[in-house]
Design an enzyme around this catalytic site. Structure first.
Site, PDB file in Angstrom:
ATOM      1  N   LEU A 166       0.825  -1.215   0.000  1.00 11.04           N
ATOM      2  CA  LEU A 166       0.000   0.000   0.000  1.00 11.04           C
ATOM      3  C   LEU A 166       0.858   1.263   0.000  1.00 11.04           C
ATOM      4  O   LEU A 166       0.354   2.366   0.213  1.00 11.04           O
ATOM      5  CB  LEU A 166      -0.961  -0.009   1.202  1.00 11.04           C
ATOM      6  CG  LEU A 166      -2.014  -1.135   1.143  1.00 11.04           C
ATOM      7  CD1 LEU A 166      -2.811  -1.217   2.441  1.00 11.04           C
ATOM      8  CD2 LEU A 166      -2.972  -0.927  -0.028  1.00 11.04           C
ATOM      9  N   ASP A 187       5.302   3.630  -7.135  1.00  9.05           N
ATOM     10  CA  ASP A 187       4.798   3.999  -5.803  1.00  9.05           C
ATOM     11  C   ASP A 187       5.086   5.465  -5.493  1.00  9.05           C
ATOM     12  O   ASP A 187       4.189   6.240  -5.153  1.00  9.05           O
ATOM     13  CB  ASP A 187       5.478   3.160  -4.710  1.00  9.05           C
ATOM     14  CG  ASP A 187       4.889   1.783  -4.586  1.00  9.05           C
ATOM     15  OD1 ASP A 187       4.276   1.315  -5.555  1.00  9.05           O
ATOM     16  OD2 ASP A 187       5.044   1.167  -3.511  1.00  9.05           O
TER      17      ASP A 187
HETATM   18  O1  PMV Z   1       4.377  -4.106  -3.498  1.00 11.02           O
HETATM   19  P1  PMV Z   1       4.158  -2.733  -4.047  1.00 11.02           P
HETATM   20  O2  PMV Z   1       2.771  -2.273  -4.056  1.00 11.02           O
HETATM   21  O3  PMV Z   1       5.122  -1.743  -3.554  1.00 11.02           O
HETATM   22  O4  PMV Z   1       4.343  -2.817  -5.615  1.00 11.02           O
HETATM   23  C1  PMV Z   1       5.377  -3.347  -6.272  1.00 11.02           C
HETATM   24  C2  PMV Z   1       5.049  -3.186  -7.723  1.00 11.02           C
HETATM   25  C3  PMV Z   1       5.947  -3.982  -8.606  1.00 11.02           C
HETATM   26  O5  PMV Z   1       5.523  -3.759  -9.933  1.00 11.02           O
HETATM   27  C4  PMV Z   1       5.856  -5.472  -8.299  1.00 11.02           C
HETATM   28  C5  PMV Z   1       7.394  -3.554  -8.453  1.00 11.02           C
HETATM   29  C6  PMV Z   1       7.665  -2.161  -8.969  1.00 11.02           C
HETATM   30  O6  PMV Z   1       8.699  -1.611  -8.573  1.00 11.02           O
HETATM   31  O7  PMV Z   1       6.895  -1.619  -9.774  1.00 11.02           O
END
Ligand code: PMV
Length: 311
Positions: free
Chosen positions: A101, A147
């Site tokens: 999240l 993120d």
């Molecule tokens: O686990 P989260 O929500 O921080 O997401 C990681 C998303 C990925 O695509 C798996 C890795 C990335 O860096 O984009």
């Protein structure tokens, strides 16, 4: 005292393939927040307090490479402040840690903005995003940057690694249910495992990532034209491809199935996978009953969130 907040985030479509240059869609979740407070310290040094993780330490006593130390020092460096005044930086968050999240990125963005505001300086969103991305590398290894981007800009993002940030329209509001497996999501591990698959057979996995990219583009079209029910089957298809990448797990699959059986229009894991969260598309009327079904199926927490209309 200066205070800054940053929201959590969820990835709607495209996780993992986004690391390989395909697009992904993510939105901020404003019910979840990280907050940073900065004030003068009566004692010398830079004091960092993060009660959620039982941390109370002087900055230089944190190990080199600690994400909080890295982000704070990077702000001082960027602002050209070799000898910052004595400060107390307190960080709290309602975003569960290691659950996909965006807690790490939200904490970084809140700290960067609270520090700048206290020091009477300003950084552009682009600079904030770049500093938060550097801290993300410590959490994730090789993050795509999705993120920190969605959290810095605080709006829906159609994200392609290395390209200028692009937002997308939401022709009609829609409701999502977030279900937490309660299991820490080791994003660094799942990203590493997908890389091993890709290294062993690039052709096969590039084709899978292409299929994810098609789903993401179709999902963006559906959101922009207000054809919300079309998102359900796209979520299911994206989940199946994530299962093929080995990043789902028994608990995530159980919640995804429970959501569909309880009347969700579609469901998928969200984020790094293995643990962490899943999301389901629900009608507002069904949201509570699908949430109850998720809790019966083992969800430790459920959040109902509305992605607002933004024509
Ligand atoms: O686990 P989260 O929500 O921080 O997401 C990681 C998303 C990925 O695509 C798996 C890795 C990335 O860096 O984009």
């Amino acid at each position: 005292m200066s205070i800054a907040c940053a929201p959590g985030k969820i990835i709607l479509f495209g996780e993992h393939a986004v690391v390989y240059g395909r697009p992904a869609l993510a939105v901020p979740v404003t019910q979840l927040q990280a907050t940073a407070e900065v004030q003068e310290s009566p004692v010398a040094g830079i004091w960092v307090e993060a009660p959620d993780i039982s941390l109370h330490s002087e900055l230089t006593c944190l190990p080199a490479g600690h994400a909080l130390r890295t982000v704070i020092e990077s702000v001082f460096r960027t602002l050209n402040l070799p000898a910052p005044p004595p400060l107390r930086i307190r960080v709290t968050a309602t975003i569960p840690v290691a659950s996909g999240l965006g807690s790490g990125a939200a904490v970084s963005v809140a700290i960067i903005r609270a520090l700048c505001s206290f020091l009477g300086q300003s950084l552009s969103d682009e600079q904030v995003n770049a500093l938060a991305y550097n801290a993300e590398k410590l959490y994730h290894g090789t993050p795509s940057g999705i993120d920190n981007t969605v959290i810095t800009y605080g709006r829906p993002v159609y994200f392609v690694r290395g390209q200028p940030i692009e937002t997308f329209r939401t022709a009609r509001a829609f409701t999502l249910l977030i279900g937490d497996t309660g299991i820490p999501a080791p994003t660094r591990e799942s990203v590493g495992d997908v890389r091993k698959l890709w290294e062993a057979d690039r052709r096969q996995w590039e084709a899978v990532f292409d299929a994810v990219g098609e789903i993401v583009r179709a999902a963006r079209d559906a959101i922009e034209s207000g054809h919300i029910p079309a998102l359900g089957p796209l979520m299911n298809a994206n989940h199946a491809l994530l299962q093929a990448m080995t990043v789902s797990g028994p608990e995530l699959d159980r919640l995804v199935l429970a959501a569909r059986q309880a009347g969700a229009l579609g469901a998928k894991l969200s984020g790094g996978g293995r643990g962490g969260n899943m999301i389901a598309l629900v009608t507002p009327e069904r949201a509570e009953s699908v949430a109850a079904a998720l809790r019966s199926a083992g969800a430790k927490n459920t959040i109902i969130t509305t992605i607002q209309e933004n024509p």
